[in-house]
Scaffold this motif. Structure first.
Motif, PDB file in Angstrom:
ATOM      1  N   PRO A 176     -50.113  18.357   8.240  1.00  8.04           N
ATOM      2  CA  PRO A 176     -50.226  17.026   7.624  1.00  8.04           C
ATOM      3  C   PRO A 176     -51.608  16.810   7.006  1.00  8.04           C
ATOM      4  O   PRO A 176     -52.605  17.298   7.547  1.00  8.04           O
ATOM      5  CB  PRO A 176     -49.987  16.067   8.807  1.00  8.04           C
ATOM      6  N   ASN A 177     -51.627  16.091   5.886  1.00  7.63           N
ATOM      7  CA  ASN A 177     -52.888  15.722   5.234  1.00  7.63           C
ATOM      8  C   ASN A 177     -53.750  16.921   4.836  1.00  7.63           C
ATOM      9  O   ASN A 177     -54.972  16.860   4.882  1.00  7.63           O
ATOM     10  CB  ASN A 177     -53.678  14.768   6.152  1.00  7.63           C
ATOM     11  N   LYS A 178     -53.105  18.038   4.495  1.00  8.96           N
ATOM     12  CA  LYS A 178     -53.830  19.233   4.048  1.00  8.96           C
ATOM     13  C   LYS A 178     -53.320  19.648   2.675  1.00  8.96           C
ATOM     14  O   LYS A 178     -52.165  19.411   2.334  1.00  8.96           O
ATOM     15  CB  LYS A 178     -53.566  20.398   5.023  1.00  8.96           C
ATOM     16  N   GLY A 179     -54.166  20.294   1.912  1.00  9.99           N
ATOM     17  CA  GLY A 179     -53.742  20.817   0.615  1.00  9.99           C
ATOM     18  C   GLY A 179     -53.871  19.795  -0.493  1.00  9.99           C
ATOM     19  O   GLY A 179     -54.722  18.904  -0.446  1.00  9.99           O
ATOM     20  N   ILE A 180     -53.005  19.925  -1.508  1.00 10.60           N
ATOM     21  CA  ILE A 180     -53.095  19.030  -2.669  1.00 10.60           C
ATOM     22  C   ILE A 180     -52.532  17.663  -2.283  1.00 10.60           C
ATOM     23  O   ILE A 180     -51.327  17.520  -2.048  1.00 10.60           O
ATOM     24  CB  ILE A 180     -52.335  19.623  -3.876  1.00 10.60           C
TER      25      ILE A 180
END
Ligand code: UT7
Length: 332
Positions: A176-180
C-alpha cells in the motif's frame, strides 16, 4: 487494485562528448552564451551505425532489467517514448522488442516529445493498475543531433539538444502507498506550431522537395521565449496538481526530477517550490536536453548516487512540444 513501482533503471549515452567550444567552431556561438542562457556545457552526439534510438534503448534496457532482477521474457509490455524513432514507421518499440528475447508482447511508441517519458510511464501504469500486465519496460530514447543544423541558422536549437537513452522496469506491487501514486497529463494543441518539425509530414502531396533543404524547412522550429514562459507556468502547476491529488505538500518532496529543458527553468521551479539544491536534479550541463530521455536519465544518475531511498517521495515533471506537460508522483 495493484500499484506499479519502478524496480530497475538503466541509462546509456553515446561516447562522443561535444563541448560548447566544439560547437563554436561550427557556428556563431560561444561557451558563455550557451552556459548563461541554458546551463549546458556539453552534450553527447550519436555515432552512426552504433547508436540508433533502439540500440541505445536496448543497452539501457539491459541494465534496467538486470537491476530489477528480471529477464526480457518476464516483460509483458514495452512503452517507448521518442520523437526521433529509427524509422518513420514502424515505431522503435517494435525494434527494441526484437533486440532482446522478449515474448511477442505489445511494444509501441508514445509521441509526447519532452513529456514523452511521463506519458509513457502513465500509460504503463494504467495497464498495471487494471491488472492487465504485471511487468512493463518504459523507455525514453532520442537521437536529435542529426535533426538540427550545426550552422548559424540552426544555432538557436542545435546547441540545446543532445542524444541519450534510459529505461525503467515497472512492476505490479500490492504494497500500500508505494510506487506511482498518480500521474497528471495535459495538452494544449493550440501551441503545436510553437515547437515543431513540419516535414516530412503527411499534409503535403509531396512530402519532400529538393528545395526544402535549402530553405531550411527540414529543421525544427522553436519559439524559445514562448516555450520558456509557458514552462514557468505549467511546471509548478502540474507538480502541485499531482501533489494535491495525493494530499501531499511541496515540503513532502524528497527529490524533484524536472525535464532538463534549461537550467534557468529548473532554477525557477526550484525557487517557486522552495526546494534546496539537494532535492532537485539538474544535469543539463552534461547532456543538454535529451527530450524523452532526460527525466529517466536524471532518475538513473540520482539512483546510482544513492540519492533515491526507500520511502522517498519522488516527483517528476515535464513540459514541451505540443504543448504537452505532465507530472508523476512516486513513493519509492
Ligand atoms: O524541452 C522543452 C522545449 N524547450 C524549452 O523549454 C526551451 C525554452 N526556451 C529557452 O530555453 C530559451 O528561450 C533559449 C535558450 C532557447 C533562448 O534563450 P533566450 O534568452 O530566449 O534567447 P533568444 O532566443 O531571445 O535570443 C537572444 C539572442 C538573439 O540575438 P538578438 O536577436 O538579440 O540579436 C539570438 O539570435 O541570442 C541569439 N542566439 C544565439 N547567440 C549565440 C540564439 N541562439 C544563439 C546561440 N549562440 N546558440
Amino acid at each position: 487494485m495493484p500499484n506499479s513501482k519502478i524496480t530497475g533503471v538503466g541509462m546509456y549515452v553515446p561516447e562522443q562528448v561535444v563541448t560548447n567550444a566544439d560547437l563554436s567552431k561550427l557556428m556563431d556561438t560561444t561557451d558563455e552564451w550557451i552556459i548563461e542562457r541554458t546551463g549546458i556545457k556539453e552534450r553527447r552526439f550519436f555515432k552512426e551505425g552504433v547508436d540508433t534510438v533502439s540500440c541505445m534503448a536496448t543497452k539501457a534496457a539491459k541494465i534496467a532489467l538486470e537491476r530489477a532482477g528480471k529477464t526480457a521474457p518476464d516483460i509483458d509490455l514495452i512503452v517507448f517514448a521518442t520523437l526521433s524513432a529509427d524509422y518513420n514507421f514502424p515505431g522503435s518499440g517494435a525494434l527494441l522488442q526484437r533486440k532482446l528475447p522478449f515474448r511477442q508482447i505489445p511494444a509501441f511508441d508514445v509521441r509526447a516529445q519532452c513529456s514523452g517519458f511521463i506519458y509513457a510511464l502513465s500509460v504503463a501504469d494504467q495497464f498495471i493498475k487494471t491488472g492487465m500486465y504485471k511487468n512493463a519496460l518504459v523507455v525514453g530514447s532520442e537521437v536529435q543531433s542529426n535533426v538540427f543544423e550545426l550552422s548559424d541558422r540552426g544555432r538557436n536549437m542545435s546547441v540545446i539538444f543532445g542524444d541519450g537513452a534510459c529505461a525503467v522496469v515497472l512492476e505490479a506491487t500490492d504494497e500500500p502507498n508505494k510506487g506511482i501514486l498518480t500521474t497528471k497529463l495535459h495538452t494544449d494543441g493550440h501551441f503545436a506550431e510553437e515547437l515543431y518539425l513540419e516535414h516530412p509530414g503527411s499534409r503535403r502531396k509531396q512530402r519532400f522537395s529538393p528545395d526544402m533543404i535549402e530553405k531550411g524547412e527540414l529543421l525544427p522550429y522553436m519559439n524559445g521565449k514562448l516555450v520558456f514562459m509557458n514552462a514557468l507556468k505549467y511546471f509548478p502547476e502540474v507538480i502541485r496538481e499531482g501533489l494535491d491529488a495525493c494530499n501531499l505538500k511541496e515540503t513532502d518532496i524528497d527529490l524533484l526530477i524536472p525535464h532538463q529543458a534549461n537550467a534557468r527553468i529548473t532554477a525557477a521551479i526550484q525557487k517557486e517550490m522552495n526546494l534546496p539544491d539537494e532535492k532537485v536534479i539538474s544535469n543539463i550541463h552534461k547532456y543538454g536536453n535529451t527530450t524523452a530521455a532526460s527525466i529517466p536519465i536524471g532518475l538513473c544518475e540520482a539512483w546510482e548516487q544513492g540519492r533515491v531511498k526507500d520511502g522517498d517521495l519522488i516527483v517528476m515533471a515535464a513540459f514541451g512540444s505540443g504543448f504537452m506537460w505532465g507530472s508523476a508522483v512516486i513513493r519509492w
